[in-house]
Structures are given as structure tokens and as C-alpha cells.
Write an enzyme that holds these catalytic residues in place. Structure first.
Site, PDB file in Angstrom:
ATOM      1  N   TRP A  61      24.062   6.459  12.259  1.00 35.48           N
ATOM      2  CA  TRP A  61      23.135   5.726  11.396  1.00 35.48           C
ATOM      3  C   TRP A  61      22.128   4.961  12.245  1.00 35.48           C
ATOM      4  O   TRP A  61      22.330   4.748  13.438  1.00 35.48           O
ATOM      5  CB  TRP A  61      23.848   4.846  10.375  1.00 35.48           C
ATOM      6  CG  TRP A  61      24.869   3.839  10.887  1.00 35.48           C
ATOM      7  CD1 TRP A  61      25.431   3.777  12.124  1.00 35.48           C
ATOM      8  CD2 TRP A  61      25.458   2.792  10.120  1.00 35.48           C
ATOM      9  NE1 TRP A  61      26.329   2.746  12.181  1.00 35.48           N
ATOM     10  CE2 TRP A  61      26.371   2.118  10.969  1.00 35.48           C
ATOM     11  CE3 TRP A  61      25.312   2.332   8.815  1.00 35.48           C
ATOM     12  CZ2 TRP A  61      27.129   1.010  10.539  1.00 35.48           C
ATOM     13  CZ3 TRP A  61      26.070   1.234   8.397  1.00 35.48           C
ATOM     14  CH2 TRP A  61      26.963   0.592   9.251  1.00 35.48           C
ATOM     15  N   ASP A  75       1.039   0.609  -3.220  1.00 38.99           N
ATOM     16  CA  ASP A  75       0.445  -0.731  -3.155  1.00 38.99           C
ATOM     17  C   ASP A  75       0.715  -1.454  -4.474  1.00 38.99           C
ATOM     18  O   ASP A  75       0.305  -0.983  -5.545  1.00 38.99           O
ATOM     19  CB  ASP A  75      -1.088  -0.653  -3.008  1.00 38.99           C
ATOM     20  CG  ASP A  75      -1.563  -0.268  -1.619  1.00 38.99           C
ATOM     21  OD1 ASP A  75      -0.760  -0.248  -0.668  1.00 38.99           O
ATOM     22  OD2 ASP A  75      -2.778   0.001  -1.492  1.00 38.99           O
ATOM     23  N   HIS A  79      -0.562  -7.278  -3.297  1.00 36.24           N
ATOM     24  CA  HIS A  79      -1.110  -6.932  -1.971  1.00 36.24           C
ATOM     25  C   HIS A  79      -2.481  -7.563  -1.770  1.00 36.24           C
ATOM     26  O   HIS A  79      -2.852  -7.900  -0.639  1.00 36.24           O
ATOM     27  CB  HIS A  79      -1.200  -5.414  -1.854  1.00 36.24           C
ATOM     28  CG  HIS A  79      -1.760  -4.890  -0.569  1.00 36.24           C
ATOM     29  ND1 HIS A  79      -1.420  -5.394   0.668  1.00 36.24           N
ATOM     30  CD2 HIS A  79      -2.632  -3.871  -0.331  1.00 36.24           C
ATOM     31  CE1 HIS A  79      -2.061  -4.714   1.605  1.00 36.24           C
ATOM     32  NE2 HIS A  79      -2.813  -3.800   1.031  1.00 36.24           N
TER      33      HIS A  79
END
Ligand code: MN
Length: 257
Positions: A61, A75, A79
Site C-alpha cells: 500500500w 472544482d 474554489h
């Protein structure tokens, strides 16, 4: 039969195809480059935790390192300063992550002029042929830019005057934000705005108007050429980062063949 069992049968027999619109995430996936004095987002990176070794004998991992806006990403309104009290990425309703798509193809225009801008009139002409933009849907703006996505220099296409990548005019961005029934705008380029949009009035009008209107952005999409102008369904999967301004996302489209 139920709607969902019909859908599963159609996926099995490929009557409904799944098109992956997502760029692979790796260290050289292109990332937006802002000039000084602005801070920049991180490239994608992996750091190994263990790989079948003393640190973890049976398992492999990694930690991931990324910005919210690295690679194919979503987005959220917060933002941009025009939506600073708006939704963060964890607040986007899951129902909105499945939505219809209108695909507008301007790859020829962008090949001839990397600074090509989509205007209201282009969208109106498209609507005359294909019908109105979908209620609660995405405008997916095909520019052919995905062909450059494995070469950061070609993808960002910057010279000493800055980046040159296709986008949307100020008037069209304002119209899509305030008058269209769309949920958001998806593009093949590094951001929803044109490379030259730093010099527009207002700067970065897609970010300013669309996010300001509570709408969304999807960037660095691929394979839009495989989608019909109407009828595809977008499935976008951003991580629910609490307070986040966006997230890398797996973005798929369902297309009926
Ligand atoms: Mn972004």
C-alpha cells in the site's frame, strides 16, 4: 423489469457502453503552473508504506500525495472567491454526480488556433441542430486537447507570453453561468478557463461566473470524441473532502449504442 435491472442488462450486452473520461494519475500528469508570486498545486505522487516486506509482510500500500486540483478533477464552488460561502466538495449533492451531457466539438477550431474561445453564438448554433442544453447537465467542451495530455509541455502550451489553450469567452462564460440550465462545464484542458484568461475582464471568467453561480467544473477530461452530442450521462466521483475546494475524480460517461 426494473429500470436498474434493465440498465445492468444493457451494460452486460454493451447496449450501454462505459467511456472513461479520466486521465491516469501519475507523477508526470500535467498540473496547472501559475507564475510567481502565486503558489502552485502539487504533482501526484506515491510513497510506499509497505510492499510484502518487513513493514507489512503480506500487503502492499501507498500514501498518496496530490492537490485537490491535480489531474482529472472536480472544482467545487468554494474554489473561487465569487463563491467563498458556497458549497465545498463534500457538500455537492450525490444526485448531482450523475447528469446528462451536451458535447460540443471545437477540436478543428482549437487545432487551428490554440487561443480559440467558445462564444454564445457557437452554443446557439449547436442548439439549433441538437436542441437546448440539458437541464441540470454538463456542457462538455471538446477541443482535442486530450491528445496532448501525456506531454506536459504540449498540454500546457506556454511561451513567454503565458499559456495558450482553448477556452470560453467572457460573455459566454457569464451566459452559461447565469442563463443556461447547466450544472457545470467540463473541459479537456488543465482548467476550465482559457490559457490567456488571466488577462480577461474579469480574469478567469469561467471560474468567476460559473463557480460564483454555484455551478461546477470538470477538467482534464479525455475521450470526449467517443461521446455523442447528446444523450450521454456523466458519472463524476470526487472524494468528499470536508471543506475541500475540489477533488481528483473518476469521471465516466454512459453511452447508449
Ligand atoms: Mn481546478
Amino acid at each position: 423489469m426494473s429500470v436498474l435491472s434493465d440498465l445492468l442488462a444493457a451494460l452486460r450486452d454493451r447496449t450501454v457502453e462505459v467511456v472513461d473520461l479520466t486521465a491516469p494519475l501519475q507523477a508526470d500528469t500535467p498540473v496547472l503552473q501559475l507564475p510567481p508570486p502565486f503558489a502552485n498545486a502539487s504533482a501526484f505522487g506515491l510513497s510506499e508504506i509497505s510492499r510484502y516486506d518487513d513493514r507489512g509482510p503480506a500487503w502492499y500500500w501507498n500514501d498518496i500525495h496530490t492537490s485537490e486540483h491535480t489531474g482529472t478533477h472536480f472544482d467545487a464552488p468554494i474554489h473561487w472567491i465569487t463563491a467563498k460561502d458556497g458549497e465545498d466538495i463534500a457538500q455537492v449533492a450525490p444526485q448531482k454526480l450523475l447528469a446528462p451531457a451536451a458535447v460540443l466539438d471545437f477540436a478543428d477550431q482549437a487545432a487551428a488556433n490554440p487561443d480559440f474561445l467558445l462564444e454564445i453564438e457557437h452554443v446557439r448554433t449547436w442548439e439549433k441542430e441538437h436542441g437546448p442544453l440539458p437541464e441540470g447537465g454538463w456542457l462538455l467542451y471538446r477541443t482535442g486537447w486530450d491528445a496532448r495530455s501525456e506531454n506536459a509541455a504540449a498540454f500546457l502550451n506556454a511561451d513567454d507570453t503565458g499559456p495558450h489553450t482553448p477556452g470560453i469567452s467572457v460573455d459566454c462564460a457569464k451566459w452559461l453561468a447565469e442563463e443556461s440550465p447547466l450544472i457545470g462545464l467540463g473541459v479537456e484542458t488543465v482548467g476550465t478557463d482559457a490559457g490567456t484568461a488571466h488577462s480577461f475582464d474579469p480574469p478567469f471568467p469561467c471560474h468567476s461566473f460559473l463557480l460564483g453561480a454555484g455551478k461546477y467544473g470538470l477538467t482534464q477530461l479525455q475521450n470526449l470524441a467517443q461521446l455523442p452530442p447528446t444523450g450521454a450521462v456523466v458519472v463524476a466521483g470526487p472524494l468528499p473532502i470536508v471543506g475541500g475546494s475540489g477533488s481528483p475524480a473518476r469521471v465516466l460517461a454512459l453511452v447508449e449504442r
